[in-house]
Design an enzyme around this catalytic site. Structure first.
Site, PDB file in Angstrom:
ATOM      1  N   ASP A  17       0.841  -1.205   0.000  1.00 49.59           N
ATOM      2  CA  ASP A  17       0.000   0.000   0.000  1.00 49.59           C
ATOM      3  C   ASP A  17       0.870   1.247   0.000  1.00 49.59           C
ATOM      4  O   ASP A  17       2.057   1.193   0.339  1.00 49.59           O
ATOM      5  CB  ASP A  17      -0.909  -0.033   1.248  1.00 49.59           C
ATOM      6  CG  ASP A  17      -2.058   0.950   1.133  1.00 49.59           C
ATOM      7  OD1 ASP A  17      -2.395   1.340  -0.002  1.00 49.59           O
ATOM      8  OD2 ASP A  17      -2.615   1.343   2.180  1.00 49.59           O
ATOM      9  N   ARG A  30       0.391   9.113  -9.650  1.00 48.48           N
ATOM     10  CA  ARG A  30       0.199   7.910  -8.816  1.00 48.48           C
ATOM     11  C   ARG A  30       0.575   6.632  -9.553  1.00 48.48           C
ATOM     12  O   ARG A  30       1.098   5.684  -8.964  1.00 48.48           O
ATOM     13  CB  ARG A  30      -1.267   7.837  -8.368  1.00 48.48           C
ATOM     14  CG  ARG A  30      -1.649   8.880  -7.324  1.00 48.48           C
ATOM     15  CD  ARG A  30      -3.167   8.836  -7.050  1.00 48.48           C
ATOM     16  NE  ARG A  30      -3.618   7.506  -6.701  1.00 48.48           N
ATOM     17  CZ  ARG A  30      -3.564   6.994  -5.469  1.00 48.48           C
ATOM     18  NH1 ARG A  30      -3.119   7.732  -4.464  1.00 48.48           N
ATOM     19  NH2 ARG A  30      -3.981   5.775  -5.229  1.00 48.48           N
ATOM     20  N   SER A  62      -7.402  -5.854  -3.899  1.00 55.16           N
ATOM     21  CA  SER A  62      -8.466  -6.478  -3.102  1.00 55.16           C
ATOM     22  C   SER A  62      -9.771  -6.498  -3.887  1.00 55.16           C
ATOM     23  O   SER A  62      -9.934  -5.742  -4.862  1.00 55.16           O
ATOM     24  CB  SER A  62      -8.661  -5.693  -1.798  1.00 55.16           C
ATOM     25  OG  SER A  62      -9.236  -4.429  -2.076  1.00 55.16           O
ATOM     26  N   GLU A  64     -12.320  -5.213  -2.954  1.00 55.13           N
ATOM     27  CA  GLU A  64     -12.898  -3.868  -2.753  1.00 55.13           C
ATOM     28  C   GLU A  64     -12.280  -2.849  -3.726  1.00 55.13           C
ATOM     29  O   GLU A  64     -12.875  -1.808  -3.989  1.00 55.13           O
ATOM     30  CB  GLU A  64     -12.664  -3.390  -1.317  1.00 55.13           C
ATOM     31  CG  GLU A  64     -13.492  -4.107  -0.261  1.00 55.13           C
ATOM     32  CD  GLU A  64     -13.048  -5.537   0.016  1.00 55.13           C
ATOM     33  OE1 GLU A  64     -11.846  -5.832  -0.170  1.00 55.13           O
ATOM     34  OE2 GLU A  64     -13.895  -6.369   0.376  1.00 55.13           O
ATOM     35  N   ASN A  65     -11.103  -3.159  -4.242  1.00 56.01           N
ATOM     36  CA  ASN A  65     -10.418  -2.187  -5.111  1.00 56.01           C
ATOM     37  C   ASN A  65     -11.116  -1.995  -6.472  1.00 56.01           C
ATOM     38  O   ASN A  65     -10.792  -1.068  -7.211  1.00 56.01           O
ATOM     39  CB  ASN A  65      -8.948  -2.574  -5.334  1.00 56.01           C
ATOM     40  CG  ASN A  65      -8.072  -2.346  -4.117  1.00 56.01           C
ATOM     41  OD1 ASN A  65      -7.151  -3.091  -3.848  1.00 56.01           O
ATOM     42  ND2 ASN A  65      -8.366  -1.301  -3.351  1.00 56.01           N
ATOM     43  N   ARG A  68     -12.591   1.467  -7.528  1.00 58.82           N
ATOM     44  CA  ARG A  68     -11.832   2.582  -8.134  1.00 58.82           C
ATOM     45  C   ARG A  68     -12.332   2.803  -9.565  1.00 58.82           C
ATOM     46  O   ARG A  68     -13.013   1.940 -10.120  1.00 58.82           O
ATOM     47  CB  ARG A  68     -10.335   2.244  -8.140  1.00 58.82           C
ATOM     48  CG  ARG A  68      -9.786   2.092  -6.728  1.00 58.82           C
ATOM     49  CD  ARG A  68      -8.296   1.931  -6.715  1.00 58.82           C
ATOM     50  NE  ARG A  68      -7.831   1.731  -5.345  1.00 58.82           N
ATOM     51  CZ  ARG A  68      -6.572   1.847  -4.961  1.00 58.82           C
ATOM     52  NH1 ARG A  68      -5.630   2.146  -5.838  1.00 58.82           N
ATOM     53  NH2 ARG A  68      -6.242   1.658  -3.698  1.00 58.82           N
TER      54      ARG A  68
HETATM   55  C1  IPE Z   1      -1.560   0.347  -3.344  1.00 59.12           C
HETATM   56  O1  IPE Z   1      -1.480   1.602  -3.871  1.00 59.12           O
HETATM   57  C2  IPE Z   1      -1.730  -0.675  -4.389  1.00 59.12           C
HETATM   58  C3  IPE Z   1      -3.131  -1.037  -4.621  1.00 59.12           C
HETATM   59  C4  IPE Z   1      -4.096  -1.007  -3.758  1.00 59.12           C
HETATM   60  C5  IPE Z   1      -3.442  -1.455  -5.954  1.00 59.12           C
HETATM   61  P1  IPE Z   1      -2.618   2.678  -3.657  1.00 59.12           P
HETATM   62  O2  IPE Z   1      -3.175   3.010  -5.000  1.00 59.12           O
HETATM   63  O3  IPE Z   1      -3.598   2.204  -2.647  1.00 59.12           O
HETATM   64  O4  IPE Z   1      -1.812   3.917  -3.149  1.00 59.12           O
HETATM   65  P2  IPE Z   1      -2.149   4.842  -1.892  1.00 59.12           P
HETATM   66  O5  IPE Z   1      -2.358   3.920  -0.737  1.00 59.12           O
HETATM   67  O6  IPE Z   1      -3.389   5.579  -2.228  1.00 59.12           O
HETATM   68  O7  IPE Z   1      -0.948   5.712  -1.740  1.00 59.12           O
HETATM   69  C1  IPE Z   2      -6.378  -2.579  -0.223  1.00 61.05           C
HETATM   70  O1  IPE Z   2      -6.204  -1.636   0.711  1.00 61.05           O
HETATM   71  C2  IPE Z   2      -5.399  -3.645  -0.047  1.00 61.05           C
HETATM   72  C3  IPE Z   2      -4.223  -3.438  -0.880  1.00 61.05           C
HETATM   73  C4  IPE Z   2      -3.368  -2.500  -0.633  1.00 61.05           C
HETATM   74  C5  IPE Z   2      -4.053  -4.364  -1.970  1.00 61.05           C
HETATM   75  P1  IPE Z   2      -7.442  -0.711   1.044  1.00 61.05           P
HETATM   76  O2  IPE Z   2      -8.685  -1.502   0.813  1.00 61.05           O
HETATM   77  O3  IPE Z   2      -7.237  -0.109   2.355  1.00 61.05           O
HETATM   78  O4  IPE Z   2      -7.397   0.332  -0.091  1.00 61.05           O
HETATM   79  P2  IPE Z   2      -6.703   1.735  -0.146  1.00 61.05           P
HETATM   80  O5  IPE Z   2      -5.289   1.511  -0.592  1.00 61.05           O
HETATM   81  O6  IPE Z   2      -6.738   2.358   1.202  1.00 61.05           O
HETATM   82  O7  IPE Z   2      -7.496   2.447  -1.170  1.00 61.05           O
HETATM   83 MG    MG Z   3      -3.923   2.476  -0.624  1.00 66.28          MG
END
Ligand code: IPE
Ligand code: IPE
Ligand code: MG
Length: 210
Positions: A17, A30, A62, A64-65, A68
């Site tokens: 993360d 990013r 995840s 949940e991702n 996005r």
């Molecule tokens: C973590 O990077 C990787 C993934 C969840 C794909 P983020 O995109 O969550 O980056 P931050 O946490 O917002 O800095």
């Molecule tokens: C997802 O983290 C897990 C990974 C980093 C793969 P969150 O669900 O907390 O997502 P962000 O990074 O805070 O958006």
């Molecule tokens: Mg993150």
């Protein structure tokens, strides 16, 4: 036992993360952070292999991702495809690469790259490298429960036989040691639905801000 000897965790799991914030801090988009994030995965893998870690699991996306934007998700999926191709080099390093999570909503191209890498490395016995992509701990437990019910319905499992060990064997990556250590980068202190069943006794380590 020699008290001075460092005890190496058998299974280390890392929540990747902070990539976006890390890049922003450096004045980059990013996406730069997401692309750069695959490099430490490789160097950590090398180090853990040398130390004798048996299983290393990286959480990169995840369930949940998916919330996005399409543009962000598509970029990440592109990187994951390239990453699985790159991981084929592990074939010559005795590291077995495995995907954990579901293939729901993944493109057929990405599934193909994942399977190719898994097949190419499947006979390696030095270390298991799990990539948790489209992974969710609750969905893994629900899936295990569903499969146990199917087996009971089909007469292949007796409900009285269900115990912790058997449930572990219904998880995506069965037969692996429990997680000893979870590390989350970025400063966030949460588990985010990661390896809920396997981390019951894990130590937790959160690194500072990116
Ligand atoms: C973590 O990077 C990787 C993934 C969840 C794909 P983020 O995109 O969550 O980056 P931050 O946490 O917002 O800095
Ligand atoms: C997802 O983290 C897990 C990974 C980093 C793969 P969150 O669900 O907390 O997502 P962000 O990074 O805070 O958006
Ligand atoms: Mg993150």
């Amino acid at each position: 036992m020699d008290d001075n000897k460092i005890k190496i965790p058998r299974h280390i799991a890392i929540i990747c993360d902070g990539n976006g914030r890390w890049a922003k801090k450096k004045g980059f988009p990013r996406t730069f952070g997401h692309r750069a994030g695959t490099k430490p995965i490789e160097s950590i893998t090398k180090k853990c292999f040398e130390l004798g870690v048996e299983v290393l699991t990286f959480y990169v996306f995840s369930t949940e991702n998916w919330s996005r934007s399409d543009e962000k998700v598509n970029f990440l999926m592109k990187i994951f495809g390239e990453f699985f191709i790159k991981l084929r080099s592990k074939a010559g390093e005795n590291i077995r690469v495995k995907h954990i999570g579901t293939t729901n909503n993944l493109s057929s191209e990405l599934i193909n790259e994942i399977r190719k890498t898994e097949n190419l490395t499947e006979n390696n016995s030095g270390m298991i490298l799990n990539i948790a992509l489209n992974y969710g701990g609750r969905s893994e437990i629900a899936n295990a429960a569903k499969n146990m019910m199917y087996d009971i319905d089909g007469g292949n499992l007796n409900a009285y036989k269900i115990n912790e060990e058997l449930i572990s064997n219904y998880m995506f990556a069965s037969g692996l040691p429990d997680v000893d250590l979870i590390i989350r980068t970025s400063g966030e202190m949460r588990i985010s639905n990661f390896l809920l069943w396997q981390s019951a006794k894990a130590k937790l380590w959160f690194t500072n801000d990116p």
